[in-house]
Write an enzyme that holds these catalytic residues in place. Structure first.
Site, PDB file in Angstrom:
ATOM      1  N   LYS A 211       0.846  -1.203   0.000  1.00 45.63           N
ATOM      2  CA  LYS A 211       0.000   0.000   0.000  1.00 45.63           C
ATOM      3  C   LYS A 211       0.879   1.250   0.000  1.00 45.63           C
ATOM      4  O   LYS A 211       1.922   1.284   0.669  1.00 45.63           O
ATOM      5  CB  LYS A 211      -0.909  -0.020   1.237  1.00 45.63           C
ATOM      6  CG  LYS A 211      -1.970   1.068   1.262  1.00 45.63           C
ATOM      7  CD  LYS A 211      -2.916   0.882   2.454  1.00 45.63           C
ATOM      8  CE  LYS A 211      -4.006   1.932   2.484  1.00 45.63           C
ATOM      9  NZ  LYS A 211      -4.952   1.729   3.600  1.00 45.63           N
TER      10      LYS A 211
ATOM     11  N   SER B  19      -9.842   1.531   2.511  1.00 52.47           N
ATOM     12  CA  SER B  19      -8.981   2.329   1.660  1.00 52.47           C
ATOM     13  C   SER B  19      -7.898   1.534   0.936  1.00 52.47           C
ATOM     14  O   SER B  19      -7.328   2.029  -0.030  1.00 52.47           O
ATOM     15  CB  SER B  19      -8.319   3.423   2.498  1.00 52.47           C
ATOM     16  OG  SER B  19      -7.458   2.848   3.454  1.00 52.47           O
TER      17      SER B  19
ATOM     18  N   SER C   5     -10.021  -0.788   6.708  1.00 51.65           N
ATOM     19  CA  SER C   5      -9.411  -0.660   5.380  1.00 51.65           C
ATOM     20  C   SER C   5      -8.663  -1.870   4.859  1.00 51.65           C
ATOM     21  O   SER C   5      -8.264  -1.879   3.697  1.00 51.65           O
ATOM     22  CB  SER C   5      -8.465   0.537   5.358  1.00 51.65           C
ATOM     23  OG  SER C   5      -9.212   1.691   5.152  1.00 51.65           O
TER      24      SER C   5
HETATM   25  N1  GLN Z   1     -13.440   3.398   5.599  1.00 58.90           N
HETATM   26  C1  GLN Z   1     -12.954   3.843   6.860  1.00 58.90           C
HETATM   27  C2  GLN Z   1     -12.773   5.328   6.840  1.00 58.90           C
HETATM   28  O1  GLN Z   1     -13.098   5.922   5.868  1.00 58.90           O
HETATM   29  C3  GLN Z   1     -11.710   3.128   7.228  1.00 58.90           C
HETATM   30  C4  GLN Z   1     -10.460   3.720   6.711  1.00 58.90           C
HETATM   31  C5  GLN Z   1      -9.245   2.960   7.114  1.00 58.90           C
HETATM   32  O2  GLN Z   1      -9.329   1.927   7.776  1.00 58.90           O
HETATM   33  N2  GLN Z   1      -8.096   3.505   6.776  1.00 58.90           N
HETATM   34  O3  GLN Z   1     -12.322   5.912   7.761  1.00 58.90           O
END
Ligand code: GLN
Length: 470
Positions: free
Chosen positions: A78, A153, A177
């Site tokens: 990532k 994400s 994420s």
């Molecule tokens: N979808 C969640 C958010 O928007 C999780 C994001 C993440 O885990 N980085 O915060």
């Protein structure tokens, strides 16, 4: 021909040892797959130019008889995890040309274990989002249906593994994420207990919530990667040492009332109850547990996370890191740089976070959310006296259509309803593929297990039992 569909770390290591194929052959197979699919899928932001060199290096070591747990295993990483000398942009314009000056601890550990890196993967900008639509470099498409998101994400990492363009990948998980995109892309995704894996060298989003973890095509591979990257690290002040793993009670908790909430797709519910039956076949007792405060998880997360985001994002001011847009004076430099180079969602969270931390509101929002966080933790502690893990769907729906939720942040946030709790309570969570929708083009579904703090090993055991039970 290497069959990328059914590959595992164990198979790859054996093939290398038996001389069936080399690491170079495997990397070429992945590169061919990337060439074929990734123009459309866009899992990778960059495929590293030296990946074949890395493979040759690994082959040399294999020939010399060197034995390392991940020797020649190709990873996708990532874009918010630092690899020395390579760009790490967090899919943001503000870090478009930023080159990492050191290796994240997880990268150092992977390098020491012999891993090689295919490239860096697409994500929501600074990990804020659940669909990869917040990337400054375009959306990642779902490997099962191009009109749908890969989740987020860590959408690029999930799509690279789900789309057979990498054997394994790393992502970060602040509120789901790793687990949510894993469930959308038919991969296993694991978020370790808070502190088990060092956060040193990962760009911070919500510092009390962030963890790095693996994507893999099966539980065992996720476990192998986890074993390599976990461990105490002096460079992360929240790092903790592992503890002895307790033996399993063979009991899984469910919270039926959670499934009655609005917005949960019928096929997700059906799949959940089918998965419950599968656990029974695997020899687990299913126990109803009461988690009275769990419905507050999402609002608590969406107060605490932006608060931490707003403070973590302060460092991106055009001076300390990355790109800058010149203004007439220093203040204007800051304002122009942040206004023009940060995306809408990142700005929304900085505003929300600054608001909940502001004098007069701090106690009403941030303080209260922290207190509720403790209540949720206590509920789970009680549940873990009885069960090994709590089972929920990973996400309320299968992968949704690109653009479907972009104009409605609340709806997008609701996609995190099942995942944020594990981050709030610091416990490990895993998403495991549990079937497909009955659509014409079937979409993957996933179930989530949340285990007791530092009992990460239990989730791998339960996950493997689930896989075997069919
Ligand atoms: N979808 C969640 C958010 O928007 C999780 C994001 C993440 O885990 N980085 O915060």
């Amino acid at each position: 021909m290497i069959d990328l569909e059914t590959l595992t770390i164990e198979k790859v290591r054996k093939a290398y040892k038996d001389g069936l194929y080399s690491c170079e052959d495997l990397v070429k197979a992945y590169l061919a797959e990337i060439e074929k699919k990734d123009k459309e899928m866009h899992a990778y932001l960059e495929v590293f130019g030296d990946v074949l060199e890395q493979a040759k290096e690994a082959d040399k070591k294999i020939k010399e008889g060197i034995d390392l747990p991940l020797l020649g295993v190709p990873f996708a990483i990532k874009d918010n995890i630092l690899i020395k000398g390579r760009i790490a942009s967090s899919a943001s314009k503000i870090l478009e040309n930023y080159k990492a000056t050191y290796d994240a601890t997880v990268i150092k550990k992977l390098k020491d274990a012999g891993a090689i890196f295919i490239g860096r993967t697409n994500m929501d900008e600074f990990a804020m989002g659940g669909s990869t639509e917040n990337s400054a470099y375009g959306v990642t498409k779902n490997p099962y249906e191009a009109g749908r998101v890969a989740g987020g994400s860590s959408g690029g990492s999930a799509a690279s593994v789900g789309g057979k363009m990498a054997l394994v990948a790393l992502g970060s998980d602040t509120g789901g994420s790793i687990r949510q995109p894993a469930s959308f892309c038919g991969a296993v995704g694991f978020k370790p207990s808070y502190g088990r894996v060092s956060r040193f060298g990962v760009m911070a989003m919500g510092s009390s919530l962030d963890q790095i973890g693996p994507f893999a095509s099966n539980v065992s591979d996720a476990e192998i990667v986890d074993m390599v990257i976990a461990g105490f690290d002096n460079n992360d002040s929240t790092s903790v040492k592992g503890v002895a793993q307790k033996s399993l009670k063979k009991k899984i908790g469910i919270v039926p009332k959670l499934l009655e909430m609005d917005g949960i797709a019928k096929e997700v519910k059906d799949n959940f109850f089918e998965s419950v039956e599968r656990f029974k076949r695997a020899g687990y007792e299913i126990v109803e547990v009461d988690l009275p405060n769990i419905s507050y998880s999402l609002p608590v997360y969406y107060v605490l996370m932006p608060a931490e985001v707003s403070s973590n994002m302060a460092r991106f001011d055009g001076v300390k890191f990355g790109s800058k847009i010149e203004g007439a004076n220093l203040l204007e430099d800051y304002m122009k740089t942040r206004a023009e180079l940060l995306g809408k969602e990142v700005k929304r969270r900085i505003l929300l976070g600054t608001y909940v931390l502001s004098a007069g509101y701090y106690d009403a929002y941030y303080g209260k959310a922290n207190r509720v966080r403790e209540l949720i933790k206590k509920d789970f502690d009680k549940a873990f006296e009885v069960v090994d893990a709590v089972l929920t769907p990973t996400a309320p729906t299968p992968a949704f259509k690109i653009g479907e939720k972009t104009n409605n942040p609340i709806e997008m946030y609701l996609a995190d309803i099942f995942t944020v709790t594990a981050n709030l309570i610091g416990c490990p969570g895993i998403s495991i593929p549990s079937g497909f929708t009955k659509d014409e083009k079937p979409l993957p579904l996933g179930i989530q297990l949340v285990g007791a703090y530092l009992q990460d090993g239990s989730l791998f055991e339960i996950g493997k039992d689930f896989e075997r039970a069919e």
